[in-house]
Design a protein around this motif. Sequence first.
Motif, PDB file in Angstrom:
ATOM      1  N   ARG A 203     -10.536 -54.332   3.204  1.00 39.24           N
ATOM      2  CA  ARG A 203     -10.598 -55.613   2.494  1.00 39.24           C
ATOM      3  C   ARG A 203     -11.232 -55.364   1.128  1.00 39.24           C
ATOM      4  O   ARG A 203     -11.688 -54.278   0.836  1.00 39.24           O
ATOM      5  CB  ARG A 203     -11.409 -56.638   3.302  1.00 39.24           C
ATOM      6  N   ALA A 204     -11.283 -56.432   0.342  1.00 36.19           N
ATOM      7  CA  ALA A 204     -11.714 -56.307  -1.058  1.00 36.19           C
ATOM      8  C   ALA A 204     -13.037 -55.563  -1.196  1.00 36.19           C
ATOM      9  O   ALA A 204     -13.175 -54.668  -2.021  1.00 36.19           O
ATOM     10  CB  ALA A 204     -11.814 -57.694  -1.683  1.00 36.19           C
ATOM     11  N   ASN A 205     -14.029 -55.926  -0.406  1.00 38.46           N
ATOM     12  CA  ASN A 205     -15.350 -55.326  -0.562  1.00 38.46           C
ATOM     13  C   ASN A 205     -15.746 -54.454   0.619  1.00 38.46           C
ATOM     14  O   ASN A 205     -16.907 -54.087   0.768  1.00 38.46           O
ATOM     15  CB  ASN A 205     -16.410 -56.413  -0.778  1.00 38.46           C
ATOM     16  N   SER A 206     -14.823 -54.129   1.485  1.00 40.67           N
ATOM     17  CA  SER A 206     -15.124 -53.237   2.612  1.00 40.67           C
ATOM     18  C   SER A 206     -13.902 -52.379   2.931  1.00 40.67           C
ATOM     19  O   SER A 206     -13.420 -52.373   4.051  1.00 40.67           O
ATOM     20  CB  SER A 206     -15.556 -54.042   3.840  1.00 40.67           C
ATOM     21  N   ALA A 207     -13.409 -51.701   1.903  1.00 42.41           N
ATOM     22  CA  ALA A 207     -12.265 -50.808   2.090  1.00 42.41           C
ATOM     23  C   ALA A 207     -12.753 -49.474   2.637  1.00 42.41           C
ATOM     24  O   ALA A 207     -13.924 -49.115   2.505  1.00 42.41           O
ATOM     25  CB  ALA A 207     -11.538 -50.613   0.770  1.00 42.41           C
ATOM     26  N   ARG A 208     -11.849 -48.710   3.266  1.00 44.68           N
ATOM     27  CA  ARG A 208     -12.217 -47.370   3.739  1.00 44.68           C
ATOM     28  C   ARG A 208     -10.970 -46.549   4.019  1.00 44.68           C
ATOM     29  O   ARG A 208      -9.874 -47.088   4.201  1.00 44.68           O
ATOM     30  CB  ARG A 208     -13.096 -47.439   4.981  1.00 44.68           C
ATOM     31  N   LEU A 209     -11.184 -45.230   4.077  1.00 43.18           N
ATOM     32  CA  LEU A 209     -10.121 -44.306   4.439  1.00 43.18           C
ATOM     33  C   LEU A 209      -9.856 -44.363   5.938  1.00 43.18           C
ATOM     34  O   LEU A 209     -10.723 -44.766   6.722  1.00 43.18           O
ATOM     35  CB  LEU A 209     -10.530 -42.871   4.076  1.00 43.18           C
ATOM     36  N   LYS A 210      -8.683 -43.925   6.323  1.00 41.87           N
ATOM     37  CA  LYS A 210      -8.403 -43.749   7.746  1.00 41.87           C
ATOM     38  C   LYS A 210      -9.208 -42.565   8.282  1.00 41.87           C
ATOM     39  O   LYS A 210      -9.376 -41.544   7.609  1.00 41.87           O
ATOM     40  CB  LYS A 210      -6.919 -43.449   7.969  1.00 41.87           C
ATOM     41  N   LEU A 211      -9.696 -42.713   9.513  1.00 41.04           N
ATOM     42  CA  LEU A 211     -10.241 -41.566  10.217  1.00 41.04           C
ATOM     43  C   LEU A 211      -9.088 -40.799  10.848  1.00 41.04           C
ATOM     44  O   LEU A 211      -7.960 -41.294  10.944  1.00 41.04           O
ATOM     45  CB  LEU A 211     -11.211 -42.035  11.304  1.00 41.04           C
ATOM     46  N   SER A 212      -9.369 -39.582  11.309  1.00 36.31           N
ATOM     47  CA  SER A 212      -8.311 -38.773  11.922  1.00 36.31           C
ATOM     48  C   SER A 212      -7.716 -39.471  13.131  1.00 36.31           C
ATOM     49  O   SER A 212      -6.520 -39.358  13.407  1.00 36.31           O
ATOM     50  CB  SER A 212      -8.877 -37.412  12.332  1.00 36.31           C
ATOM     51  N   SER A 213      -8.549 -40.233  13.869  1.00 33.79           N
ATOM     52  CA  SER A 213      -8.066 -40.946  15.057  1.00 33.79           C
ATOM     53  C   SER A 213      -7.094 -42.058  14.699  1.00 33.79           C
ATOM     54  O   SER A 213      -6.302 -42.497  15.536  1.00 33.79           O
ATOM     55  CB  SER A 213      -9.242 -41.523  15.845  1.00 33.79           C
TER      56      SER A 213
END
Length: 949
Positions: A843-853
């Motif tokens: 989301r706008a202020n809580s983005a993140r990369l995918k983990l391997s799982s």
Amino acid sequence: MALRPFEWKDKPALIEHLFPVQKISAESFREQMAGAGKTLTALGSYWKGRKPLILNKACILGALLPVTDDLLTDLKIFELLMGMDTESMQARLEAKLPASRRDQVGELLVLPFNEQVKKAKRAEEMDDSLFVHIWRRVNKHFGTSANSFPELIEEMGIARFGHRPKMADVFCGSGQIPFEAARLGCDVYASDLNPIACMLTWGAFNIVGANQEKSKKIKAVQNELTKQIQKQIEALGIEKDGKGWRAKAFLYCVEVICPETGWKVPLIPNLIISKPRSGIKNNVVAKLVPVSDKKKYDIQILEWVDTEELYLYQNGTVQNGELVHSPDGITSYRTKISSIRGDYKEGKKNKNRLRKWGKSDFIPHPDDIFQERLYCVQWIRTRATGRGDEYQFRSVSKGDLVREKEVIDFVSSHLSEWQEKGVIPDMIIEAGAKTDEPIRTRGWTHWHHLFNPRQLLIAGLVNMHSGEIGKFCLSSILNWNARLSIWGNLDGGGGSVKNVFLNQALNTSYNYGTRTVKTIGSLIRFRVVESLIQCKIAKVSAHPAQEIEVENDIYITDPPYGDAVKYEEISEFFIAWLRKNPPKEFSHWTWDSRRSLAIKGEDEGFRRGMVAAYRKTAEMMPDNGIQVLMFTHQSGAIWADMANIIWAAGLQVTAAWYVVTETDSALRQGANVKGTVILILRKRRKNLDTFRDDLGWEIEEAVKEQVESLVGLDKSVRATGAEGLYTDADLQMAGYAAALKVLTAYSVIDGKDMVTEAEAPRVPGKKTFVDDLIEFAVQTAVQFLVPTGFEKNEWQNLQPVERFYLKMAEVEFQGGKTLDNYQNFAKAFKVAHFDQVMSDASRANSARLKLSSEFRSALMSGDAEIAGTPLRALLFGLHEITKDTDIEDVLLHLMDFCPNYLANKSLVAKMADYLAEKRQGLKQTKTFRPDKEAEAARILAEAIRNQRL
């Protein structure tokens, strides 16, 4: 010893070397979240996009303060002046907390700075006592003798420019920037093409910034105006029922004939009128009762409806753009409202069968497609016990209709005269991107059509009796009392009349509320947070930016840019009411939006207008003058345009910073966080030339020097036990600035005149020479930001998506999880589809990369940018370990999937170590377990190093 004139003439400004963006972002975000509580909002909440006062203060001080050999002390003094030091924060926390909780201040002071800011008063809400403790340290460091901001500002201005500093904003908008400069003590020049912007800026100086004596006079004017309007409405007897009740709100809706049934149907999207809230304890709904012999619906207002029954009234007669009704309660008829309106295309133009209203119209003609109907009245009276008010919602009575006709007759008899005098507008609505809406959907062609008879009457009376203060009352009333003022909350409940400019458009509504004298009183007697301005000179002028003829030392501007609000159109909503009879203080301004002169859009006209404006401001400042240019960073094209504009204007970038300024509520339409890029500019005073082949080394050296300086300062701050100043995203922006500083210093590159190149028209889809140079500079800057643990050549040999993923893992570790960080780095690394490696929960202020799982076995092959890379093979291996796959099998799969495994073996182990470090300690949830990823990475890194081949 006082500073001598011009002692700091050629000293670099502090903002060119340091700017604590993390703390300023926290303060700016906190101010934006204050909403209606912001200092200048009461003057005109309809003007959006105000830059936070705390950010403006930081820019003004940063442009005046000198940089010394002791950056750490420079930083501490700057934080003292900003009210961000520990002692000031303690005072701010104590001022916000109730007395019973002030013993908790010590606990709060150990929280991260952004958490402290959330719990403290904003710095601009505090009086001068907040800064009493700072002056001894400030004076000792800079050699000044000040005991207040105006004294400090004057001394610094004399040291730099030989006089009190003159600050200008030629795109002043609502006045946020010039107001803060005036409050600090600068001489201020504010200008804007738009007279409404000028009025708001005048109000900032003369209403919010008024002294105590003037504030008393303003309140007296407001009270007298309220009494006058109340007296005239009372005399007409149009807001009382004769039984002790006064009207609080009138509810209207559009009515149309259903083409399938011939029934006249009220258009009400939601039949829930009110839900329990303060002062009103019951559920209120509108019930449609078919009257078969007349083919129409009566509207019964029901109070005290059981909450369990409300679902029956959630869906009204407008659903997904369709008229929906059922006369017999069994058969449902649905017709597109666009069909009822008779929409059709003529070439590329949208047209329909609606009659275009004329200058003398203010209610529909009997044969118009869209009729209008009063369907509910909210009443109020003082309780017999004298304890508070009681409320009622009632169905419309015959008496209500009689009073409604009296209002219509009164307005009809005065309309022509009032239009001639400018009491009510007679101005035509010009077609435009935003103004087409009322013309197309209602047939309204003049601005007064956006107001019903009661609204015209009240606004007309206020306009008739208004001086300069009253015009602010009028603009507030217009915003909160028009045919565009929807009733209720956005979820259909609540029960109140909303403002027109909930967003920056002119959206018509099928039902709306109308305020009465009872509720406009608070709009006339609007209250401001008094904040005395301390400048000697504060002038407001209305003219295009490029026509400024007054020299100023500092320009701080927040110009329009490609996705800017179209104020040149929507402000005509207010201009129409003021243009014929502005008070004498405003009469010298041109009361027209002058759309053709407005700088807008993203095309060549935008670029030419901006170049002309900034070329003129560069001319109208001394050689040691400085400019601070703010713009919202959304589009890569806008960034490139800004660089072209700066070059063509004869300016040079000396620093750039990135500050988070927008709230989540501003992002309802999408997950695209907005921040503000701060560009620091100086005159380009030398005609230097170079070749592109030589630029690479120069840019790299400049980026290295800039980044190492900031990293060193950051380490020094952390060594004191304080929070760090900069994240990788901040260093990236500083790298951009260093690269642009090198580029924009040159007038000729590869034999090409850069002003000519920058001014050259763009060809769609074709890169210009300047675009190529900027891209080259950005890439050079980005490549310098090599994460710890990697060699430069290793890092540069990775695929762009690998560098992006690993770099963003570090940014996440530092806490920078706003989506704009990912967007900015993706552009810098040339990753076309960065969303492929982002979590679906971003989301706008809580983005993140995918983990391997989350990758599992996806994107192992195919066209994905990460497919077939060593990093993708590593991530698959981590996934297998989390699934308890035997480590030997994991290594075999890693050898199969990783290209050129033997050559890349040590690099893959490094990446695993790196991810183990960056995933450790991240905040976990039930669905996000970075600790498992970190453990898997440690296991795999060790296994790779011990692997025998």
